[in-house]
Design a protein around this motif. Structure first.
Motif, PDB file in Angstrom:
ATOM      1  N   ASP A 149       0.810  -1.244  -0.001  1.00  0.00           N
ATOM      2  CA  ASP A 149      -0.042  -0.758   0.014  1.00  0.00           C
ATOM      3  C   ASP A 149       0.592   1.103  -0.287  1.00  0.00           C
ATOM      4  OD1 ASP A 149       1.171   0.323   2.422  1.00  0.00           O
ATOM      5  OD2 ASP A 149      -0.822  -0.945   3.154  1.00  0.00           O
ATOM      6  N   THR A 153      -3.945   7.625   2.420  1.00  0.00           N
ATOM      7  CA  THR A 153      -5.522   6.316   2.933  1.00  0.00           C
ATOM      8  C   THR A 153      -6.912   7.408   3.781  1.00  0.00           C
ATOM      9  OG1 THR A 153      -3.972   6.371   5.003  1.00  0.00           O
ATOM     10  CG2 THR A 153      -3.907   4.689   4.488  1.00  0.00           C
ATOM     11  N   ARG A 158      -5.989   4.682   9.048  1.00  0.00           N
ATOM     12  CA  ARG A 158      -5.338   4.394   8.273  1.00  0.00           C
ATOM     13  C   ARG A 158      -5.054   2.850   8.533  1.00  0.00           C
ATOM     14  NH1 ARG A 158       0.238   7.591   7.649  1.00  0.00           N
ATOM     15  NH2 ARG A 158      -1.380   8.125   6.084  1.00  0.00           N
ATOM     16  N   ARG A 162      -4.476  -0.223   6.655  1.00  0.00           N
ATOM     17  CA  ARG A 162      -3.809  -1.467   6.790  1.00  0.00           C
ATOM     18  C   ARG A 162      -3.660  -2.541   6.325  1.00  0.00           C
ATOM     19  NH1 ARG A 162       2.096   2.498   5.941  1.00  0.00           N
ATOM     20  NH2 ARG A 162       1.248   2.597   3.714  1.00  0.00           N
ATOM     21  N   ASN A 172       2.630  -3.580   4.175  1.00  0.00           N
ATOM     22  CA  ASN A 172       2.702  -2.168   4.147  1.00  0.00           C
ATOM     23  C   ASN A 172       3.835  -1.648   3.966  1.00  0.00           C
ATOM     24  OD1 ASN A 172       0.506  -3.434   6.913  1.00  0.00           O
ATOM     25  ND2 ASN A 172       0.136  -2.861   4.818  1.00  0.00           N
TER      26      ASN A 172
END
Length: 313
Positions: A149, A153, A158, A162, A172
């Motif tokens: 990612d 976000t 977040r 995540r 991540n």
């Protein structure tokens, strides 16, 4: 949407996913969401539903997907009714078919209705992210490339988003600006003043001021920048918006001296080709910033009231 159940590679085992979503962070998100959604209580339920009414609600899938957010669903229900009984029927990270019951809650009817929208909003978004990540992960399976990612976000969510990426078989990137150095084009423009000949020197100076455990990544947007950046001893080099031939040439040029990350123009149609160039990491902002909520529903049934005992005198 392609059902992920058939093609999805194995993500983290359930045992590894369990406990990786901090309870304190979940509680903070839920309290803020409930304060927004019912600042002075739920006047609809308080008006229509008896205070002692009980209900059973089933979280059900309207479409296929990959589940994420079971702990969040349970925590939302228990925040409004500490005595609620929540049964998670599908584990986070597991693929499911349309019509699958994902969780069941039994508790005070008003409390279930109060938590319904907050719980659904979060679990629908988390499961959408997990499902989208799983689609990308399936397309690069076996190549050695890792799907990650970005920091693109939803503010305040977040930690949940995540976690959802991990549920879908992704990994991540840095969690925040405090975690690692990632020098992008704007940083380099300020540092060098447009003088490309200074690139290695300014990066070496920055590297010398970092702790030995701090990861150092630099984004480049041309082949000409690769060697000067590598000469500074960076850990990862990000090839931004490179064509497939450029990515392959960049990987060959780096030749194992740093980890290679590809970014930009990544979608379901391009990701397999990007992975085939030999990059180590493919970062995708779209995993979190542009997913549409997965269609999940909460079907609520009030528990039947026992019929009067006709034999009583």
């Amino acid at each position: 949407m392609t059902a992920p159940a058939a093609a999805r590679p194995s993500a983290l085992p359930v045992a590894e996913l369990a406990g990786t979503l901090p309870a304190a962070a979940v509680d903070a998100v839920l309290r803020a969401a409930l304060l927004e959604d019912a600042p002075y209580g739920d006047i609809t339920s308080q008006t229509l539903i008896p205070a002692d009414a009980r209900a059973t609600a089933v979280l059900a899938a309207r479409v296929p997907g990959v589940f994420s957010g079971g702990e969040v669903f349970a925590a939302a229900m228990k925040l409004t009714d500490a005595g609620a009984d929540v049964e998670l029927l599908v584990a986070d990270g597991a693929a499911f078919a349309a019509g699958t019951p994902l969780a069941r809650v039994r508790g005070n009817a008003r409390a279930v209705l109060l938590a319904e929208r907050v719980a659904l909003n979060l679990v629908q978004r988390m499961s959408a992210i997990a499902t989208k990540t799983a689609e990308f992960a399936a397309l690069v399976h076996g190549t050695g490339a890792r799907i990650t990612d970005t920091r693109k976000t939803t503010p305040g969510l977040r930690v949940l988003e995540r976690y959802a990426v991990r549920c879908g078989g992704g990994a991540n990137h840095r969690f925040s600006l405090s975690d690692a150095v990632l020098a992008k084009d704007n940083h380099l423009a300020v540092l060098t003043g447009g003088d490309a000949s200074r690139l290695t020197a300014v990066l070496q100076d920055a590297r010398a001021r970092l702790g030995h455990t701090t990861h150092f990544e630099v984004e480049v947007d041309s082949m000409e920048q690769i060697e000067p950046v590598l000469a500074a001893g960076v850990d990862t080099i990000m090839l931004d918006n490179f064509s497939l031939p450029e990515l392959a040439a960049g990987v060959a040029l780096v030749a194992g001296r740093a980890r290679v990350e590809a970014s930009g123009n990544v979608n379901l149609a391009t990701v397999a080709g990007i992975a085939a160039t030999g990059v180590d990491v493919i970062s995708i902002g779209g995993l979190t910033h542009s997913v549409a909520a997965l269609d999940l529903g909460l079907d609520i049934e009030l528990e039947p009231v026992p019929a009067p005992d006709q034999t009583a005198h």
